[in-house]
Write a protein that holds these residues in place. Structure first.
Motif, short mmCIF file in Angstrom:
data_model
loop_
_atom_site.label_atom_id
_atom_site.label_comp_id
_atom_site.label_asym_id
_atom_site.label_seq_id
_atom_site.Cartn_x
_atom_site.Cartn_y
_atom_site.Cartn_z
N GLU A 1 0.77 -1.12 0.02
CA GLU A 1 0.01 0.04 0.07
C GLU A 1 0.94 1.08 -0.03
O GLU A 1 1.85 1.16 0.75
CB GLU A 1 -0.88 0.08 1.17
CG GLU A 1 -2.18 -0.78 1.33
CD GLU A 1 -2.76 -0.84 2.68
OE1 GLU A 1 -2.77 0.39 3.29
OE2 GLU A 1 -3.69 -1.75 2.96
N VAL A 2 0.53 2.10 -0.79
CA VAL A 2 1.28 3.35 -0.86
C VAL A 2 0.81 4.28 0.23
O VAL A 2 -0.68 4.62 -0.12
CB VAL A 2 1.50 3.82 -2.30
CG1 VAL A 2 2.05 5.35 -2.35
CG2 VAL A 2 2.25 3.06 -3.31
N LEU A 3 1.51 4.86 1.07
CA LEU A 3 0.85 5.69 2.12
C LEU A 3 1.02 7.09 1.66
O LEU A 3 0.34 8.01 1.94
CB LEU A 3 1.63 5.56 3.44
CG LEU A 3 1.60 3.94 3.95
CD1 LEU A 3 2.05 3.92 5.04
CD2 LEU A 3 -0.22 3.43 4.02
N SER A 4 2.34 7.44 1.34
CA SER A 4 2.65 8.86 0.79
C SER A 4 3.67 8.98 -0.34
O SER A 4 4.32 8.06 -0.09
CB SER A 4 2.71 9.70 1.96
OG SER A 4 3.35 10.85 1.71
N GLU A 5 3.50 9.72 -1.03
CA GLU A 5 4.39 10.26 -2.11
C GLU A 5 4.53 11.75 -2.21
O GLU A 5 3.53 12.33 -2.69
CB GLU A 5 4.16 9.60 -3.30
CG GLU A 5 4.48 8.16 -3.49
CD GLU A 5 4.22 7.52 -4.94
OE1 GLU A 5 5.34 7.35 -5.60
OE2 GLU A 5 3.10 7.33 -5.32
N CYS A 6 5.47 12.54 -1.69
CA CYS A 6 5.76 14.04 -1.62
C CYS A 6 7.18 14.34 -1.60
O CYS A 6 8.01 13.82 -1.36
CB CYS A 6 4.80 14.35 -0.33
SG CYS A 6 5.31 13.70 1.23
N MET A 7 7.25 15.66 -1.60
CA MET A 7 8.34 16.48 -1.36
C MET A 7 8.52 16.62 0.20
O MET A 7 7.57 16.87 0.93
CB MET A 7 8.50 17.64 -2.03
CG MET A 7 9.88 18.22 -2.28
SD MET A 7 9.86 19.91 -3.16
CE MET A 7 8.84 20.80 -2.08
N MET B 1 2.97 -5.50 8.12
CA MET B 1 4.13 -6.13 8.65
C MET B 1 5.21 -5.12 8.72
O MET B 1 6.04 -5.25 9.74
CB MET B 1 4.58 -7.42 7.85
CG MET B 1 3.53 -8.70 8.10
SD MET B 1 3.57 -9.13 9.75
CE MET B 1 2.43 -10.81 9.20
N VAL B 2 5.51 -4.57 7.70
CA VAL B 2 6.43 -3.46 7.49
C VAL B 2 6.28 -2.30 7.02
O VAL B 2 5.44 -2.10 6.20
CB VAL B 2 7.70 -4.01 6.60
CG1 VAL B 2 8.77 -3.07 6.31
CG2 VAL B 2 8.21 -5.40 7.29
N VAL B 3 6.60 -1.07 7.60
CA VAL B 3 6.53 0.22 6.87
C VAL B 3 7.64 0.77 6.56
O VAL B 3 8.92 0.29 7.20
CB VAL B 3 5.82 1.19 7.91
CG1 VAL B 3 4.46 1.08 8.31
CG2 VAL B 3 6.72 1.43 9.40
N ALA B 4 7.95 1.43 5.65
CA ALA B 4 9.23 1.68 4.78
C ALA B 4 9.10 3.04 4.32
O ALA B 4 8.08 3.40 3.53
CB ALA B 4 9.38 0.92 3.69
N CYS C 1 4.52 7.01 11.18
CA CYS C 1 3.99 6.56 10.12
C CYS C 1 3.38 5.16 10.51
O CYS C 1 2.26 4.74 10.30
CB CYS C 1 4.92 6.18 8.92
SG CYS C 1 4.07 5.53 7.29
N ALA C 2 4.15 4.51 11.15
CA ALA C 2 3.73 3.07 11.76
C ALA C 2 2.56 3.27 12.89
O ALA C 2 1.51 2.50 12.68
CB ALA C 2 4.87 2.53 12.40
N MET C 3 2.60 4.16 13.47
CA MET C 3 1.54 4.47 14.39
C MET C 3 0.27 4.90 13.80
O MET C 3 -0.86 4.51 14.14
CB MET C 3 2.18 5.64 15.39
CG MET C 3 3.01 5.35 16.61
SD MET C 3 2.41 4.17 17.67
CE MET C 3 1.13 5.26 18.78
N LYS C 4 0.18 5.53 12.62
CA LYS C 4 -0.85 5.97 11.93
C LYS C 4 -1.54 5.00 11.17
O LYS C 4 -2.58 4.77 11.20
CB LYS C 4 -0.28 7.20 11.02
CG LYS C 4 -1.43 8.04 10.20
CD LYS C 4 -1.13 9.03 9.50
CE LYS C 4 -2.31 9.92 8.79
NZ LYS C 4 -2.03 11.09 8.34
N TYR C 5 -0.69 4.06 10.37
CA TYR C 5 -1.16 3.19 9.60
C TYR C 5 -1.00 1.48 9.83
O TYR C 5 -1.61 0.87 9.31
CB TYR C 5 -0.55 3.29 8.12
CG TYR C 5 -0.79 4.70 7.65
CD1 TYR C 5 -2.01 5.02 6.87
CD2 TYR C 5 0.34 5.64 7.57
CE1 TYR C 5 -2.23 6.18 6.55
CE2 TYR C 5 0.27 7.03 6.94
CZ TYR C 5 -1.06 7.17 6.35
OH TYR C 5 -1.22 8.55 5.90
#
Length: 194
Positions: free
Chosen positions: A47-53, A86-89, A142-146
């Motif tokens: 799952e793509v969570l975010s793509e940004c500057m 399982m993993v956030v990256a 990010c892990a806490m949020k998603y």
């Protein structure tokens, strides 16, 4: 690999702590694609969570050899096994490199980064380093949020490395959710109880 990229940065260790379990040491130092290794546990989706500057923080600027607050392109993802996070990256590269040498990362959509890293002979990888992430780290937030993991409390084990292509760096950081370690433990226990 150029020495101008300070992969160890702030509190990252080249060797896992002696207090870690053999499984933790293995997964924090395992070479190759994490996505491919996760496939040994079951069907993997991304799952793509975010793509940004984003601006480079004090840790990223040394890893990427860019000034503090330099513009970076960031991609944050969640890796799920059988539908379970399982993993956030996250992956970051200087903004100008995301428009040239690393432009393929902007077109991945739900494909893993491994699709562009492990089939290109021009790509070199640094050593892996690891550390515990605490609440102040962006990937922890990010892990806490998603992460959808009620056992997520004060820290996460993470690993990172820098990939270099034609002199352009791409920093990849991967944090393992508590659910990941529990899943390994339960799978091993089930194997030994047979």
């Amino acid at each position: 690999m150029s020495s101008k990229f300070d992969i160890a940065g702030e509190n990252w260790k080249r060797n896992p702590s002696p207090s870690m379990s053999p499984q933790q040491k293995d997964w924090l130092t395992r070479r190759g694609s994490l996505t491919w290794h996760l496939q040994l546990m079951g069907h993997v989706t991304l799952e793509v969570l975010s793509e940004c500057m984003v601006p480079a923080d004090s840790d990223q600027n040394g890893c990427l050899a860019v000034p503090l607050r330099a513009s970076l392109w960031m991609r944050e993802v969640m890796l799920l096994v059988e539908g379970n996070p399982m993993v956030v990256a996250h992956s970051v590269t200087p903004l100008q490199d995301s428009r040239s040498i690393w432009k393929a990362m902007r077109r991945l959509h739900t494909r893993p980064l491994a699709d562009i890293l492990y089939f290109d002979r021009a790509v070199e990888r640094s050593m892996l380093v690891n550390r515990l992430l605490f609440q102040g780290h962006r990937l922890y937030r990010c892990a806490m949020k998603y992460g959808r993991d009620p056992n997520l409390r004060s820290r996460l084990w993470a690993r990172r490395s820098v990939f270099i292509r034609h002199g352009a760096p791409l920093l990849v950081t991967e944090a393992f959710l508590p659910r990941f370690w529990r899943s390994l433990y339960l799978r091993d226990r089930e194997y030994y109880e047979r």
